[in-house]
Design a protein around this motif. Sequence first.
Motif, PDB file in Angstrom:
ATOM      1  N   ILE A 156       0.847  -1.184   0.000  1.00 32.88           N
ATOM      2  CA  ILE A 156       0.000   0.000   0.000  1.00 32.88           C
ATOM      3  C   ILE A 156       0.889   1.243   0.000  1.00 32.88           C
ATOM      4  CG2 ILE A 156      -1.885  -1.178   1.184  1.00 32.88           C
ATOM      5  CD1 ILE A 156      -1.101   0.274   3.725  1.00 32.88           C
ATOM      6  N   ASP A 157       0.416   2.267  -0.654  1.00 26.48           N
ATOM      7  CA  ASP A 157       1.136   3.537  -0.693  1.00 26.48           C
ATOM      8  C   ASP A 157       0.776   4.326   0.552  1.00 26.48           C
ATOM      9  OD1 ASP A 157       2.347   5.925  -1.194  1.00 26.48           O
ATOM     10  OD2 ASP A 157       1.541   6.171  -3.219  1.00 26.48           O
ATOM     11  N   LYS A 158       1.646   4.257   1.539  1.00 27.99           N
ATOM     12  CA  LYS A 158       1.352   4.878   2.828  1.00 27.99           C
ATOM     13  C   LYS A 158       1.242   6.393   2.726  1.00 27.99           C
ATOM     14  CE  LYS A 158       3.296   1.170   5.648  1.00 27.99           C
ATOM     15  NZ  LYS A 158       4.218   0.812   6.744  1.00 27.99           N
ATOM     16  N   ARG A 159       1.731   6.949   1.624  1.00 26.54           N
ATOM     17  CA  ARG A 159       1.632   8.406   1.459  1.00 26.54           C
ATOM     18  C   ARG A 159       0.187   8.848   1.259  1.00 26.54           C
ATOM     19  NH1 ARG A 159       5.667   8.925  -3.486  1.00 26.54           N
ATOM     20  NH2 ARG A 159       4.309   7.169  -4.058  1.00 26.54           N
ATOM     21  N   LEU A 160      -0.678   7.914   0.876  1.00 27.38           N
ATOM     22  CA  LEU A 160      -2.080   8.254   0.631  1.00 27.38           C
ATOM     23  C   LEU A 160      -2.868   8.430   1.920  1.00 27.38           C
ATOM     24  CD1 LEU A 160      -3.004   5.806  -2.290  1.00 27.38           C
ATOM     25  CD2 LEU A 160      -2.603   8.274  -2.443  1.00 27.38           C
ATOM     26  N   PHE A 161      -2.328   7.907   3.025  1.00 34.11           N
ATOM     27  CA  PHE A 161      -3.114   7.824   4.254  1.00 34.11           C
ATOM     28  C   PHE A 161      -2.444   8.557   5.411  1.00 34.11           C
ATOM     29  CE2 PHE A 161      -3.594   3.945   1.725  1.00 34.11           C
ATOM     30  CZ  PHE A 161      -4.953   3.989   1.456  1.00 34.11           C
ATOM     31  N   THR A 162      -3.277   9.011   6.326  1.00 28.95           N
ATOM     32  CA  THR A 162      -2.744   9.593   7.552  1.00 28.95           C
ATOM     33  C   THR A 162      -2.287   8.458   8.469  1.00 28.95           C
ATOM     34  OG1 THR A 162      -4.862   9.541   8.727  1.00 28.95           O
ATOM     35  CG2 THR A 162      -4.408  11.477   7.351  1.00 28.95           C
ATOM     36  N   GLU A 165      -5.266   6.743   9.947  1.00 25.85           N
ATOM     37  CA  GLU A 165      -5.935   5.859   8.991  1.00 25.85           C
ATOM     38  C   GLU A 165      -5.190   4.528   8.868  1.00 25.85           C
ATOM     39  OE1 GLU A 165      -7.983   9.202   6.026  1.00 25.85           O
ATOM     40  OE2 GLU A 165      -6.023   8.335   5.556  1.00 25.85           O
ATOM     41  N   LEU A 166      -3.878   4.593   8.864  1.00 27.83           N
ATOM     42  CA  LEU A 166      -3.071   3.368   8.793  1.00 27.83           C
ATOM     43  C   LEU A 166      -3.275   2.521  10.048  1.00 27.83           C
ATOM     44  CD1 LEU A 166       0.225   4.829   7.287  1.00 27.83           C
ATOM     45  CD2 LEU A 166      -1.362   3.258   6.142  1.00 27.83           C
ATOM     46  N   ASP A 167      -3.362   3.179  11.198  1.00 24.71           N
ATOM     47  CA  ASP A 167      -3.622   2.451  12.447  1.00 24.71           C
ATOM     48  C   ASP A 167      -4.955   1.717  12.359  1.00 24.71           C
ATOM     49  OD1 ASP A 167      -1.274   3.385  13.548  1.00 24.71           O
ATOM     50  OD2 ASP A 167      -2.231   5.051  14.618  1.00 24.71           O
ATOM     51  N   SER A 198     -13.181   7.857   4.869  1.00 31.63           N
ATOM     52  CA  SER A 198     -12.067   8.491   4.161  1.00 31.63           C
ATOM     53  C   SER A 198     -11.225   7.440   3.420  1.00 31.63           C
ATOM     54  CB  SER A 198     -11.183   9.264   5.149  1.00 31.63           C
ATOM     55  OG  SER A 198     -10.038   9.790   4.504  1.00 31.63           O
ATOM     56  N   ILE A 199     -11.004   6.293   4.076  1.00 33.24           N
ATOM     57  CA  ILE A 199     -10.243   5.212   3.446  1.00 33.24           C
ATOM     58  C   ILE A 199     -10.980   4.690   2.216  1.00 33.24           C
ATOM     59  CG2 ILE A 199      -9.377   2.854   3.759  1.00 33.24           C
ATOM     60  CD1 ILE A 199      -8.979   3.635   6.768  1.00 33.24           C
ATOM     61  N   ILE A 211     -10.756  -3.705   2.953  1.00 34.70           N
ATOM     62  CA  ILE A 211      -9.689  -2.918   3.576  1.00 34.70           C
ATOM     63  C   ILE A 211      -8.660  -3.845   4.197  1.00 34.70           C
ATOM     64  CG2 ILE A 211      -9.135  -1.332   5.469  1.00 34.70           C
ATOM     65  CD1 ILE A 211     -11.761   0.090   4.977  1.00 34.70           C
ATOM     66  N   ALA A 212      -9.126  -4.907   4.849  1.00 32.14           N
ATOM     67  CA  ALA A 212      -8.214  -5.862   5.478  1.00 32.14           C
ATOM     68  C   ALA A 212      -7.295  -6.495   4.450  1.00 32.14           C
ATOM     69  CB  ALA A 212      -9.009  -6.938   6.222  1.00 32.14           C
ATOM     70  N   VAL A 213      -7.876  -6.948   3.340  1.00 31.95           N
ATOM     71  CA  VAL A 213      -7.072  -7.577   2.291  1.00 31.95           C
ATOM     72  C   VAL A 213      -6.111  -6.564   1.671  1.00 31.95           C
ATOM     73  CG1 VAL A 213      -7.148  -8.662   0.019  1.00 31.95           C
ATOM     74  CG2 VAL A 213      -8.753  -9.364   1.771  1.00 31.95           C
ATOM     75  N   TYR A 214      -6.603  -5.365   1.425  1.00 34.68           N
ATOM     76  CA  TYR A 214      -5.761  -4.312   0.834  1.00 34.68           C
ATOM     77  C   TYR A 214      -4.589  -3.997   1.750  1.00 34.68           C
ATOM     78  CZ  TYR A 214      -4.343   0.345  -0.726  1.00 34.68           C
ATOM     79  OH  TYR A 214      -3.618   1.424  -1.139  1.00 34.68           O
ATOM     80  N   TYR A 215      -4.850  -3.909   3.046  1.00 33.31           N
ATOM     81  CA  TYR A 215      -3.778  -3.589   3.990  1.00 33.31           C
ATOM     82  C   TYR A 215      -2.718  -4.700   3.990  1.00 33.31           C
ATOM     83  CZ  TYR A 215      -1.324  -2.346   8.276  1.00 33.31           C
ATOM     84  OH  TYR A 215      -0.353  -2.006   9.180  1.00 33.31           O
ATOM     85  N   LEU A 216      -3.151  -5.953   3.875  1.00 33.97           N
ATOM     86  CA  LEU A 216      -2.225  -7.084   3.925  1.00 33.97           C
ATOM     87  C   LEU A 216      -1.499  -7.320   2.610  1.00 33.97           C
ATOM     88  CD1 LEU A 216      -4.408  -9.643   5.906  1.00 33.97           C
ATOM     89  CD2 LEU A 216      -2.363  -8.463   6.742  1.00 33.97           C
ATOM     90  N   THR A 217      -2.154  -6.990   1.487  1.00 32.04           N
ATOM     91  CA  THR A 217      -1.597  -7.374   0.189  1.00 32.04           C
ATOM     92  C   THR A 217      -1.210  -6.196  -0.713  1.00 32.04           C
ATOM     93  OG1 THR A 217      -3.723  -7.414  -0.988  1.00 32.04           O
ATOM     94  CG2 THR A 217      -3.075  -9.409   0.223  1.00 32.04           C
ATOM     95  N   GLY A 218      -1.799  -5.028  -0.453  1.00 32.60           N
ATOM     96  CA  GLY A 218      -1.570  -3.909  -1.345  1.00 32.60           C
ATOM     97  C   GLY A 218      -2.402  -3.989  -2.612  1.00 32.60           C
TER      98      GLY A 218
END
Length: 221
Positions: A156-162, A165-167, A198-199, A211-218
């Motif tokens: 995931i591009d962490k620059r997209l999120f605060t 939001e990542l937490d 927002s996410i 969201i769970a899958v996206y966070y784990l896999t990108g």
Amino acid sequence: MKQTSAPDPLRIKVLIADDNSFVREGLRIILSTYDEFDVVATVSDGKEAVEYCRHHEVDIALLDVRMPNMNGVEATKLICEQTKTKPLILTTFDDDEYIMDAIQYGAKGYFLKNTDPERIREAIKAVYHGQVVMQEVVMEKIKSNLKEEKGSTPKIDKRLFTERELDIMALIAKGLSNKEIASQLLISEGTVANYITSIFNKTGLQHRTQIAVYYLTGKIG
């Protein structure tokens, strides 16, 4: 299709879809021993499951993956699109493609049939109350296969999120409900919901399981 007695409005209304009559009846008997549940119907394929959920009030649909006419993954997609029922995949198969597709389509959890009945009971209750449930062996399989993939795995591009939001994404990936996330981060449930919105807006995702899958896999998929 077998329809049971009139549902009790105070209980969680459960539909069971499995082409194996032995499994269907076994699950029906097991779940009927718990006071929290009303097994409102048992069906033998995904198409029947979708039709029943479209025309009746069903809280949780337990769906086998491999069924005739329409499999559980396809049924999950239609049930999520057309009804308020929450699908929970319960199967003997732990095929990665099925897991990922079912979650992307909005399944609220994925459990294997050899799971202890008490854990299935808790999973149904958790999904009913808005949580995402994923059996440890299934989640570990997803993570393991990501490590084994050749080439680079998208991140995931962490620059997209605060940072907050990542937490929240990390806690969703662990299966926590909004209430539990709020308690852990010391913020209100409303604030959690706002962050999740927002996410969704930033990713185009529609379900917290995605969201769970996206966070784990990108992967948005």
